[in-house]
Scaffold this active site. Structure first.
Site, short mmCIF file in Angstrom:
data_model
loop_
_atom_site.label_atom_id
_atom_site.label_comp_id
_atom_site.label_asym_id
_atom_site.label_seq_id
_atom_site.Cartn_x
_atom_site.Cartn_y
_atom_site.Cartn_z
CE LYS A 21 -0.39 -54.68 94.55
NZ LYS A 21 -2.00 -54.19 94.84
NE ARG A 159 -3.91 -62.24 101.03
CZ ARG A 159 -3.15 -60.80 100.63
NH1 ARG A 159 -2.42 -61.25 98.99
NH2 ARG A 159 -3.28 -60.09 100.98
P1 AMP Z 1 -0.46 -57.25 99.70
O1 AMP Z 1 -0.40 -58.91 99.98
O2 AMP Z 1 0.21 -56.64 98.95
O3 AMP Z 1 -1.69 -57.66 99.68
O4 AMP Z 1 -0.15 -57.63 101.38
C1 AMP Z 1 -0.82 -57.87 102.74
C2 AMP Z 1 -0.93 -57.08 103.44
O5 AMP Z 1 0.85 -57.01 104.35
C3 AMP Z 1 -1.82 -55.70 103.56
O6 AMP Z 1 -2.98 -55.50 103.77
C4 AMP Z 1 -0.52 -54.91 104.71
O7 AMP Z 1 -0.78 -55.68 105.42
C5 AMP Z 1 1.01 -55.43 104.43
N1 AMP Z 1 1.98 -54.96 103.28
C6 AMP Z 1 2.22 -55.72 102.00
N2 AMP Z 1 3.01 -54.38 101.97
C7 AMP Z 1 3.13 -53.22 102.27
C8 AMP Z 1 3.44 -52.36 102.18
N3 AMP Z 1 4.63 -52.13 101.42
N4 AMP Z 1 3.56 -51.70 103.51
C9 AMP Z 1 2.83 -51.54 104.64
N5 AMP Z 1 2.10 -53.19 104.59
C10 AMP Z 1 2.27 -53.76 103.42
#
Ligand code: AMP
Length: 219
Positions: A21, A159
């Site tokens: 994504k 990460r």
């Molecule tokens: P990502 O980089 O999109 O994988 O997001 C990393 C982390 O941020 C996720 O595993 C969640 O802990 C938090 N996070 C990001 N976007 C959301 C969302 N829309 N709702 C809840 N938690 C989020």
């Protein structure tokens, strides 16, 4: 600048962690000159800046769980209200729950929305996440062959939430809380599912084709 919101290019990128994504959202944003709004990036910036929200979110993120809906809806509604999002945006990482998807509908009103679901089998996701690295400076999601960040020269790191135990939890949470969003959007005209196992270039082309089919000759 006045913008015709009825023709805004609003794209939501759905898919599990590791589906690509972030990479695809970045490419789409560059090509169409719309902001990429990654809720994960916004939260990581808050963690680095040690704001109140960042300090509260950190433990939840490191454990692979989801930050609360009210916080996330507040972040996105504030971000979408800014001038640069008025002609369109690509959302990466939001919505992640049905409640967030409903709130996004409320924010957009009658504006158009294209939703692309990037579909990748679980074993491929686990393999990808094990070797994924991200730029500490700009958040760029690096390709395996990249040694330093191709965008800003920053350092690439793994990460914390991509470590083996946490990945399993993130995929479990995805299936439980985020996968139902696909059902929420599936019957809409603006929804398309894309095969995310192809090369990044092929996936990019498939997304552009999907957006063209749904939104007209914009992609
Ligand atoms: P990502 O980089 O999109 O994988 O997001 C990393 C982390 O941020 C996720 O595993 C969640 O802990 C938090 N996070 C990001 N976007 C959301 C969302 N829309 N709702 C809840 N938690 C989020």
């Amino acid at each position: 600048m006045s913008v015709d919101r009825a023709s805004a290019l609003n794209l939501v990128m759905l898919g599990p962690p590791g589906a690509g994504k972030g990479t695809q959202a970045e490419r789409f944003a560059q090509k169409h000159r719309v902001p990429k709004i990654s809720t994960g990036d916004i939260l990581r910036e808050a963690v680095t800046a040690q704001t109140g929200m960042g300090l509260a979110a950190r433990q939840v993120m490191d454990a692979g769980r989801l930050v609360g809906d009210d916080i996330m809806i507040g972040i996105v509604s504030e971000r979408l209200a800014r001038e640069d999002a008025k002609a369109g945006f690509v959302l990466d990482g939001f919505p992640r729950t049905v409640r967030q998807a409903e709130a996004l509908d409320g924010m957009l009103g009658a504006q158009p929305l294209v939703v692309v679901d990037i579909v990748v089998p679980e074993e491929t996701l686990v393999r990808r996440l094990a070797s994924r690295r991200m730029c500490t400076a700009c958040g760029h999601s690096a390709l395996p062959e990249e040694k330093g960040c191709p965008k800003c020269g920053g350092e690439l790191v793994v990460r914390i939430d991509d470590s083996a135990g946490i990945v399993t939890e993130r995929l479990r949470i995805y299936m439980e809380q985020t996968a139902p969003i696909v059902q929420f959007y599936r019957s809409r005209r603006g929804f398309r599912a894309i095969d995310g196992t192809a090369t990044p270039e092929q996936v990019q082309t498939a997304i552009c084709d999907a957006v063209t089919a749904v939104a007209g000759g914009v992609a």
